[in-house]
Enzyme design. Structure first.
Site, mmCIF file in Angstrom:
data_model
loop_
_atom_site.group_PDB
_atom_site.id
_atom_site.type_symbol
_atom_site.label_atom_id
_atom_site.label_comp_id
_atom_site.label_asym_id
_atom_site.label_seq_id
_atom_site.Cartn_x
_atom_site.Cartn_y
_atom_site.Cartn_z
ATOM 1 N N LEU A 1 -34.394 35.712 19.906
ATOM 2 C CA LEU A 1 -33.784 34.746 20.827
ATOM 3 C C LEU A 1 -34.601 33.467 20.685
ATOM 4 C CD1 LEU A 1 -33.208 36.928 24.054
ATOM 5 C CD2 LEU A 1 -31.514 36.249 22.338
ATOM 6 N N ASP A 2 -33.935 32.326 20.800
ATOM 7 C CA ASP A 2 -34.641 31.041 20.706
ATOM 8 C C ASP A 2 -35.647 30.895 21.840
ATOM 9 O OD1 ASP A 2 -32.738 30.486 18.769
ATOM 10 O OD2 ASP A 2 -31.487 29.332 20.146
ATOM 11 N N ARG A 3 -36.575 29.979 21.638
ATOM 12 C CA ARG A 3 -37.551 29.665 22.689
ATOM 13 C C ARG A 3 -36.850 29.329 24.018
ATOM 14 N NH1 ARG A 3 -42.637 26.891 21.997
ATOM 15 N NH2 ARG A 3 -42.015 26.518 19.856
ATOM 16 N N ARG B 1 -25.367 28.300 20.137
ATOM 17 C CA ARG B 1 -25.507 26.831 20.245
ATOM 18 C C ARG B 1 -24.669 26.135 19.175
ATOM 19 N NH1 ARG B 1 -29.980 26.339 23.816
ATOM 20 N NH2 ARG B 1 -31.136 28.307 23.776
#
Ligand code: URA
Length: 237
Positions: free
Chosen positions: A101-103, A188
């Site tokens: 998962l992204d930051r 995104r």
């Protein structure tokens, strides 16, 4: 496997360190009887300083990933591994995240040291549904669901179209998106491709496994029922 190697592989120290722990009498059975390095005991009957041994290889965990932590091992900043006991970084086989998962994404993050399990969860062929909730910068147009579900949507610099994804509109700027694959920054990039921008993103489930009451930054080990849940739906789009 010899006890010294088994315990060293769980991150308690080098084999030399663990051999010393045996000599110091710190490794016992549940009744406090000192164990010796060549004893034959199963891991659940081992205590170190009166504490049960960490789970042996074959471990799977879930975490409610907080915002701001990365899934990388090398990042200089805050990483998800910092939220686990320090020993868990030293395990062999290594414990890794199941995908990333992204930051700036929060929510359900899985870890395992079982390569076959990891592959089963992330393989697009396994069709495990990953559900995300996205807060958007702009109102939805209304045609996004059809495009996302088409199976022909192409993201920039990719050569394969995206697998069909299901969009559920929860509000003008709030959507739930179900994916069965995990391409780089996929959610995104999908919303960017339709002229929108994801302001906040959280993963709420993987298969039928949800966060339950796990607070941000907390984790727990998965039991066999949890693993079954991962492969038990919700129905993929
Ligand atoms: N899609 C994204 O864009 N980010 C994530 O962290 C996960 C899926």
């Amino acid at each position: 496997m010899k006890l010294v190697k088994l315990i060293a592989n769980l991150g308690y120290g080098s084999r030399k360190d663990v051999a010393l722990m045996f000599r110091e009498g710190r490794i016992t059975d549940p009744d406090g009887e000192v164990l010796y390095a060549d004893d034959k005991v199963s891991p659940e009957h081992i205590r170190i300083d009166d504490e049960p041994l960490d789970p042996p290889a074959g471990l799977a965990l879930m975490m409610n990933k907080p915002l701001g932590a990365t899934c990388s091992r090398k990042d200089q900043g805050r990483v998800v591994y910092d939220l686990l006991p320090p020993r868990y970084r030293l395990r062999d086989p290594a414990l890794s995240t199941v995908g990333r998962l992204d930051r700036d994404t929060s929510g359900l993050l899985l870890f395992t040291d079982d390569g076959a399990l990891l592959h089963r969860i992330i393989s697009p062929r396994a069709n495990v549904a990953k559900v995300y909730e996205a807060t958007l910068a702009h109102d939805l147009r209304g045609d996004e669901g059809e495009l996302f579900a088409s199976g022909s949507m192409m993201l920039e610099s990719e050569t394969e179209p995206l697998a069909p994804a299901e969009l559920e509109v929860l509000g003008p700027r709030l959507a739930r998106l179900t994916l069965t694959e995990g391409r780089y920054h996929q959610v995104r990039r999908m919303f960017a491709a339709v002229g929108n921008h994801v302001e906040a993103l959280t993963r709420v489930s993987v298969g039928a496994l949800t966060l339950g009451d796990l607070a941000p930054g907390k984790w727990r080990a998965l039991d066999p029922d949890d693993i079954t849940r991962i492969f038990a739906g919700p129905a993929s789009p």
